[in-house]
Design an enzyme around this catalytic site. Structure first.
Site, mmCIF file in Angstrom:
data_model
loop_
_atom_site.group_PDB
_atom_site.id
_atom_site.type_symbol
_atom_site.label_atom_id
_atom_site.label_comp_id
_atom_site.label_asym_id
_atom_site.label_seq_id
_atom_site.Cartn_x
_atom_site.Cartn_y
_atom_site.Cartn_z
ATOM 1 N N HIS A 133 0.733 -1.357 -0.120
ATOM 2 C CA HIS A 133 0.198 -0.481 -0.257
ATOM 3 C C HIS A 133 0.403 1.369 -0.206
ATOM 4 C CE1 HIS A 133 0.794 -0.445 3.686
ATOM 5 N NE2 HIS A 133 0.564 1.132 4.117
HETATM 6 C C1 UD1 Z 1 -2.431 5.175 6.044
HETATM 7 C C2 UD1 Z 1 -0.788 6.248 6.473
HETATM 8 C C3 UD1 Z 1 -0.091 4.981 6.050
HETATM 9 C C4 UD1 Z 1 -0.961 3.262 7.145
HETATM 10 C C5 UD1 Z 1 -1.974 3.548 5.882
HETATM 11 C C6 UD1 Z 1 -2.010 1.643 6.896
HETATM 12 C C7 UD1 Z 1 -0.505 8.950 5.828
HETATM 13 C C8 UD1 Z 1 0.444 9.587 4.812
HETATM 14 N N1 UD1 Z 1 -0.234 7.226 5.330
HETATM 15 O O1 UD1 Z 1 -2.169 5.364 4.621
HETATM 16 O O2 UD1 Z 1 1.073 5.183 6.496
HETATM 17 O O3 UD1 Z 1 0.817 2.630 6.768
HETATM 18 O O4 UD1 Z 1 -2.792 4.822 6.438
HETATM 19 O O5 UD1 Z 1 -3.071 0.946 5.867
HETATM 20 O O6 UD1 Z 1 -1.467 8.830 6.589
HETATM 21 N N2 UD1 Z 1 -9.204 4.359 0.845
HETATM 22 C C9 UD1 Z 1 -10.564 4.028 0.921
HETATM 23 N N3 UD1 Z 1 -10.956 3.587 2.207
HETATM 24 C C10 UD1 Z 1 -10.467 3.667 3.345
HETATM 25 C C11 UD1 Z 1 -9.185 4.587 3.410
HETATM 26 C C12 UD1 Z 1 -9.179 4.611 2.296
HETATM 27 O O7 UD1 Z 1 -11.068 3.882 -0.081
HETATM 28 O O8 UD1 Z 1 -10.901 3.594 4.206
HETATM 29 C C13 UD1 Z 1 -8.390 5.167 -0.064
HETATM 30 C C14 UD1 Z 1 -9.198 6.893 -0.584
HETATM 31 O O9 UD1 Z 1 -8.849 6.256 -2.173
HETATM 32 C C15 UD1 Z 1 -7.420 7.232 -0.014
HETATM 33 C C16 UD1 Z 1 -6.333 5.892 -0.261
HETATM 34 O O10 UD1 Z 1 -6.959 5.045 0.086
HETATM 35 O O11 UD1 Z 1 -7.192 8.208 -1.072
HETATM 36 C C17 UD1 Z 1 -4.799 6.597 0.525
HETATM 37 O O12 UD1 Z 1 -5.870 6.693 2.161
HETATM 38 P P1 UD1 Z 1 -5.268 7.134 3.057
HETATM 39 O O13 UD1 Z 1 -5.412 7.505 4.528
HETATM 40 O O14 UD1 Z 1 -5.002 8.522 2.396
HETATM 41 O O15 UD1 Z 1 -3.859 6.718 3.623
HETATM 42 P P2 UD1 Z 1 -3.073 5.219 3.521
HETATM 43 O O16 UD1 Z 1 -2.373 4.927 1.773
HETATM 44 O O17 UD1 Z 1 -4.540 4.402 4.141
HETATM 45 N N1 UDP Z 2 -3.555 -6.228 8.628
HETATM 46 C C1 UDP Z 2 -5.112 -6.641 8.140
HETATM 47 N N2 UDP Z 2 -5.409 -6.461 7.618
HETATM 48 C C2 UDP Z 2 -5.235 -6.576 6.328
HETATM 49 C C3 UDP Z 2 -3.909 -6.324 6.157
HETATM 50 C C4 UDP Z 2 -3.493 -5.908 7.238
HETATM 51 O O1 UDP Z 2 -5.916 -6.352 9.404
HETATM 52 O O2 UDP Z 2 -5.703 -6.417 5.167
HETATM 53 C C5 UDP Z 2 -3.544 -5.500 10.049
HETATM 54 C C6 UDP Z 2 -1.891 -6.573 9.936
HETATM 55 O O3 UDP Z 2 -2.260 -7.430 10.307
HETATM 56 C C7 UDP Z 2 -1.160 -5.035 10.598
HETATM 57 C C8 UDP Z 2 -2.054 -3.699 10.004
HETATM 58 O O4 UDP Z 2 -3.026 -4.481 9.610
HETATM 59 O O5 UDP Z 2 -1.269 -5.334 12.487
HETATM 60 C C9 UDP Z 2 -0.878 -2.899 8.912
HETATM 61 O O6 UDP Z 2 -1.842 -2.255 8.875
HETATM 62 P P1 UDP Z 2 -1.013 -1.935 7.317
HETATM 63 O O7 UDP Z 2 -0.025 -2.540 6.787
HETATM 64 O O8 UDP Z 2 -2.541 -0.756 6.997
HETATM 65 O O9 UDP Z 2 -0.481 -0.228 7.501
HETATM 66 P P2 UDP Z 2 1.110 0.090 8.673
HETATM 67 O O10 UDP Z 2 2.056 -1.153 8.739
HETATM 68 O O11 UDP Z 2 2.089 -0.342 7.288
HETATM 69 O O12 UDP Z 2 1.688 1.430 8.475
#
Ligand code: UD1
Ligand code: UDP
Length: 356
Positions: free
Chosen positions: A204
């Site tokens: 991601h």
């Molecule tokens: C965010 C965090 C990242 C973390 C990740 C965990 C920041 C800058 N990034 O990244 O550090 O590792 O969360 O998963 O804060 N979206 C949906 N539904 C949701 C959430 C997101 O469709 O419930 C889509 C939207 O198109 C959105 C994109 O995902 O624009 C990115 O979501 P965003 O929260 O901005 O960043 P992440 O890539 O999730």
């Molecule tokens: N996770 C989950 N379901 C998923 C992907 C991740 O429960 O489909 C959990 C995973 O086990 C871990 C956390 O979410 O505990 C990690 O989140 P993510 O990879 O989104 O973010 P990051 O750790 O890179 O910030």
């Protein structure tokens, strides 16, 4: 003692659950604020249900948007809440935009800030998380570090006051929820998977999703690996794959890869334990692979979790197709990973240190 806890993204629900449990057991008043950064059922509510996290006292429902807009909207709303609540502590987790907004809102109101998972550094300023971490750590009064490396990183930036090693609250969560996951989850039979008969993948990070060449390299590597791969797809990644699909027919090409919706925490714990190997750019999943003694191939140019690499359980390969396929075939760590991330009592230490 009144504490405002600010969360918003998937890993923060998991990191905060063991701490919130301790705070509430001790009789502290915790006001839980969800910024709404993540909002799909499978990115948010499922974690509240599975980890027994109480309903948030406020959900700001900020949603998705450009970084400045998203962080700014959170800041405006969080300031209102913090001004009204006047807590003794503001508790933030990790490195997302929700973390930074919480820290800045508290800092402007001169409220004490506690940061869980302080001191992590990738030294890669292209990652949005790296700015969030550095800025949050420089605002924080209490800095709870999961590892000695995190403490050393802070010292190099001149931060020594208020710094404490506590261990990793994600490890607490794994210890607290693995048994129930193994009892309740039916994911292996649902997906017709045999233990150690598949690989588990997640991606991601913008480096992998938003640079088409890197996304194509990773997906092509997954195809060439030619072992069953389970790939719960983050919504950001789902969108980018759909864009590629116009040109590439991704699902048609990758017959060995099961692209599925994001899974809940309990299913994920089962998928992780039973995978032969994990391919990921997730911070949390690199650690969980380590906790379970599952080899991890990290699809990033670097990692904050250097201990997992030094201990021989994680190999960092970036988005390079040849390196991904080679590592997946050849990387076979032996033995058991050492206990680097604590003893499952990080949440208790956080609670006691906040108590003062
Ligand atoms: C965010 C965090 C990242 C973390 C990740 C965990 C920041 C800058 N990034 O990244 O550090 O590792 O969360 O998963 O804060 N979206 C949906 N539904 C949701 C959430 C997101 O469709 O419930 C889509 C939207 O198109 C959105 C994109 O995902 O624009 C990115 O979501 P965003 O929260 O901005 O960043 P992440 O890539 O999730
Ligand atoms: N996770 C989950 N379901 C998923 C992907 C991740 O429960 O489909 C959990 C995973 O086990 C871990 C956390 O979410 O505990 C990690 O989140 P993510 O990879 O989104 O973010 P990051 O750790 O890179 O910030």
């Amino acid at each position: 003692m009144k504490i405002v806890t600010i969360v918003g993204a998937r890993p923060q629900f998991i990191k905060s659950a063991p701490v919130s449990k301790m705070l509430r057991q001790t009789g502290y008043q915790e006001i839980l604020v969800h910024t709404g950064q993540h909002y799909d059922y499978k990115m948010s509510q499922v974690f509240f249900e599975e980890l027994g996290i109480p309903e948030p006292d406020a959900n700001l429902e900020i949603g998705s948007g450009p970084h400045g807009w998203q962080t700014g909207q959170m800041l405006i709303r969080l300031e209102e809440i913090l001004r009204a609540e006047k807590p003794d502590w503001v508790l933030v987790y990790g490195d997302t935009n929700s973390t930074l907004a919480g820290a800045v809102a508290a800092c402007k109101l001169q409220l004490p800030i506690a940061h869980v998972e302080a001191g992590l550094r990738s030294f890669n300023r292209e990652m949005p998380e790296e700015h969030n971490r550095v800025l949050t750590d420089h605002c924080a009064d209490l800095l709870f570090c999961p590892t000695q490396t995190a403490i050393d990183n802070l010292a190099k930036e001149g931060i020594t006051a208020g710094v404490h090693w506590v261990g990793d609250t994600m490890y607490d969560a794994v210890l607290q929820f693995t048994e129930v996951a193994n009892q309740r989850s039916t994911i292996l039979s649902d997906l017709k998977l045999a233990s150690k008969g598949y690989l588990l993948a997640t991606i991601h990070r913008p480096y992998n999703t938003d640079i088409p060449e890197n996304l194509v390299n990773i997906l092509t590597a997954f195809k060439e690996i030619n072992e069953p791969i389970v790939f719960p797809v983050h919504p950001r990644t789902r969108k980018k794959i759909a864009e590629l699909d116009c040109r590439l027919n991704v699902e048609g090409l990758m017959l060995n890869v099961k692209l599925i919706e994001p899974v809940g925490y309990l299913d994920m714990l089962v998928l992780e334990q039973n995978a032969r190997l994990i391919l990921t750019d997730s911070g949390g999943m690199q650690k969980e692979a380590f906790f379970f003694g599952v080899p991890c191939v990290t699809l990033r140019p670097e990692t904050e979790w250097v201990e997992t690499v030094e201990a021989g359980w994680n190999v960092v390969v970036g988005a390079n197709k040849a390196r991904i396929t080679a590592a997946t075939k050849e990387f076979r760590p032996a033995g058991t990973p050492p206990a680097i991330f604590g003893d499952g009592r990080a949440g208790e230490r956080v609670m006691k240190l906040i108590e003062g």
